[in-house]
Motif scaffolding. Structure first.
Motif, mmCIF file in Angstrom:
data_model
loop_
_atom_site.group_PDB
_atom_site.id
_atom_site.type_symbol
_atom_site.label_atom_id
_atom_site.label_comp_id
_atom_site.label_asym_id
_atom_site.label_seq_id
_atom_site.Cartn_x
_atom_site.Cartn_y
_atom_site.Cartn_z
ATOM 1 N N UNK A 98 0.828 -1.212 0.000
ATOM 2 C CA UNK A 98 0.000 0.000 0.000
ATOM 3 C C UNK A 98 0.866 1.268 0.000
ATOM 4 N N UNK A 99 0.211 2.408 0.157
ATOM 5 C CA UNK A 99 0.921 3.686 0.025
ATOM 6 C C UNK A 99 1.919 3.939 1.155
ATOM 7 N N UNK A 100 1.842 3.131 2.224
ATOM 8 C CA UNK A 100 2.830 3.259 3.298
ATOM 9 C C UNK A 100 3.964 2.250 3.145
ATOM 10 N N UNK A 101 3.915 1.480 2.072
ATOM 11 C CA UNK A 101 4.937 0.468 1.858
ATOM 12 C C UNK A 101 4.657 -0.820 2.614
ATOM 13 N N UNK A 102 3.479 -0.906 3.232
ATOM 14 C CA UNK A 102 3.114 -2.117 3.984
ATOM 15 C C UNK A 102 2.578 -3.196 3.051
ATOM 16 N N UNK A 103 2.904 -4.432 3.376
ATOM 17 C CA UNK A 103 2.341 -5.557 2.625
ATOM 18 C C UNK A 103 0.941 -5.812 3.170
ATOM 19 N N UNK A 104 -0.085 -5.524 2.362
ATOM 20 C CA UNK A 104 -1.467 -5.658 2.830
ATOM 21 C C UNK A 104 -2.138 -6.934 2.337
ATOM 22 N N UNK A 105 -1.489 -7.623 1.398
ATOM 23 C CA UNK A 105 -1.995 -8.935 0.982
ATOM 24 C C UNK A 105 -0.832 -9.713 0.397
ATOM 25 N N UNK A 106 -0.887 -11.004 0.573
ATOM 26 C CA UNK A 106 0.172 -11.885 0.087
ATOM 27 C C UNK A 106 -0.528 -13.148 -0.400
ATOM 28 N N UNK A 107 -0.293 -13.540 -1.639
ATOM 29 C CA UNK A 107 -0.996 -14.704 -2.180
ATOM 30 C C UNK A 107 -0.044 -15.598 -2.958
ATOM 31 N N UNK A 108 -0.148 -16.880 -2.725
ATOM 32 C CA UNK A 108 0.466 -17.865 -3.601
ATOM 33 C C UNK A 108 -0.701 -18.690 -4.136
ATOM 34 N N UNK A 109 -0.868 -18.685 -5.438
ATOM 35 C CA UNK A 109 -1.998 -19.438 -5.971
ATOM 36 C C UNK A 109 -2.154 -19.197 -7.445
ATOM 37 N N UNK A 110 -3.324 -19.582 -7.964
ATOM 38 C CA UNK A 110 -3.543 -19.351 -9.391
ATOM 39 C C UNK A 110 -3.877 -17.873 -9.611
ATOM 40 N N UNK A 111 -3.898 -17.482 -10.883
ATOM 41 C CA UNK A 111 -4.052 -16.058 -11.183
ATOM 42 C C UNK A 111 -5.451 -15.544 -10.847
ATOM 43 N N UNK A 112 -6.425 -16.463 -10.746
ATOM 44 C CA UNK A 112 -7.780 -16.068 -10.342
ATOM 45 C C UNK A 112 -7.798 -15.703 -8.858
ATOM 46 N N UNK A 113 -7.163 -16.516 -8.016
ATOM 47 C CA UNK A 113 -7.083 -16.194 -6.576
ATOM 48 C C UNK A 113 -6.348 -14.891 -6.362
ATOM 49 N N UNK A 114 -5.270 -14.705 -7.130
ATOM 50 C CA UNK A 114 -4.500 -13.463 -7.037
ATOM 51 C C UNK A 114 -5.383 -12.278 -7.431
ATOM 52 N N UNK A 115 -6.143 -12.437 -8.509
ATOM 53 C CA UNK A 115 -7.029 -11.366 -8.982
ATOM 54 C C UNK A 115 -8.036 -10.992 -7.902
ATOM 55 N N UNK A 116 -8.664 -11.993 -7.298
ATOM 56 C CA UNK A 116 -9.663 -11.718 -6.262
ATOM 57 C C UNK A 116 -9.037 -11.013 -5.061
ATOM 58 N N UNK A 117 -7.872 -11.464 -4.678
ATOM 59 C CA UNK A 117 -7.213 -10.864 -3.507
ATOM 60 C C UNK A 117 -6.870 -9.396 -3.775
ATOM 61 N N UNK A 118 -6.410 -9.109 -4.987
ATOM 62 C CA UNK A 118 -6.096 -7.720 -5.348
ATOM 63 C C UNK A 118 -7.378 -6.881 -5.312
#
Ligand code: CTP
Ligand code: CA
Length: 227
Positions: free
Chosen positions: A199-219
């Motif tokens: 995010x804008x503070x440089x914090x990791x607000x989500x982390x995903x290992x998975x298929x590109x659909x799971x990544x898309x939803x998490x984003x």
């Protein structure tokens, strides 16, 4: 969160997604390209539409079919993508810049095919910088618009890679940056992937290992809800 819980949670949101890799023409039959298939951007567009958003996909040479329920604008070069994005951006609440944009293009596009007889035994091409589309969208942003950049980095040290991403987000001025690790055998052309969302503070607000659909939803869970 699963599909059921998400439902049509993005109804009323207008989302612009870029996907694929730009091609920079050299002559009528040749281009400079990159290995982006467009899978991640297309997955973001597909999931956003499935979750009720109104989606425009600016697609540069994608190797997968675009989703049926999104508006598709086809482009090829970085300059074409820049023009399409500049026109479309003001009408969107969220911009997800997943495309791999060539940093440089050949200074001159040859009118006819480059022939070996003319070049001799070596060929030198001069490249000039392409517009930074993401940076320009940030500069031209409309109120309450959320802008998301991507960074594909080959740095193998996790902390150093995160630091590169933090600095890149600052340079671009975007609200979020999706960091993914790429290499000769990672990231591109693949179904599965590994990302961190900063995010804008440089914090990791989500982390995903998975298929590109799971990544898309998490984003989308982080960047697309109404604020
Ligand atoms: N991007 C863009 N226009 C460009 C280059 C990149 O909009 N001419 C966008 C990409 O779509 C991505 C983000 O900027 O969302 C970061 O791209 P990246 O290539 O990682 O960043 P660069 O600033 O080009 O830095 P690098 O030297 O690492 O390539
Ligand atoms: Ca780049």
């Amino acid at each position: 969160r699963d599909d059921q819980a998400r439902g049509r949670d993005l109804e009323g949101r207008r989302i612009l997604v870029t996907a694929g890799g730009t091609r920079e023409p050299i002559d009528p039959v040749r281009f400079l390209g990159n290995r982006s298939s467009g899978r991640q951007g297309v997955a973001v567009a597909a999931r956003a539409a499935a979750r009720g958003a109104e989606v425009t996909l600016v697609a540069a040479n994608i190797e997968v079919p675009p989703p049926d329920d999104v508006r598709v604008v086809r482009v090829s070069s970085a300059e074409q993508m820049a023009a399409a994005c500049a026109e479309l951006a003001p009408r969107h609440d969220v911009i997800v810049m997943a495309a791999a944009v060539a940093d440089f293009r050949p200074e001159h596009v040859q009118e006819g095919k480059i022939k070996k007889e003319q070049t001799g035994d070596d060929l030198t091409l001069t490249f000039v910088k392409n517009p930074d589309i993401l940076r320009n969208l940030v500069i031209a942003r409309v109120p309450d618009q959320v802008i998301v950049g991507f960074a594909a980095e080959t740095e193998t040290d996790d902390e150093a890679r995160l630091e590169l991403a933090r600095r890149k987000r600052e340079r671009k001025g975007c609200d979020y940056l999706v960091l993914n690790r790429v290499g000769w055998n990672e990231g591109f052309q693949r179904e599965d992937t590994e990302i961190q969302l900063i995010d804008e503070h440089g914090e990791v607000v989500a982390e995903v290992v998975g298929d590109k659909v799971s990544v898309a939803d998490a984003i989308l869970d982080v960047v697309a809800p109404e604020r």
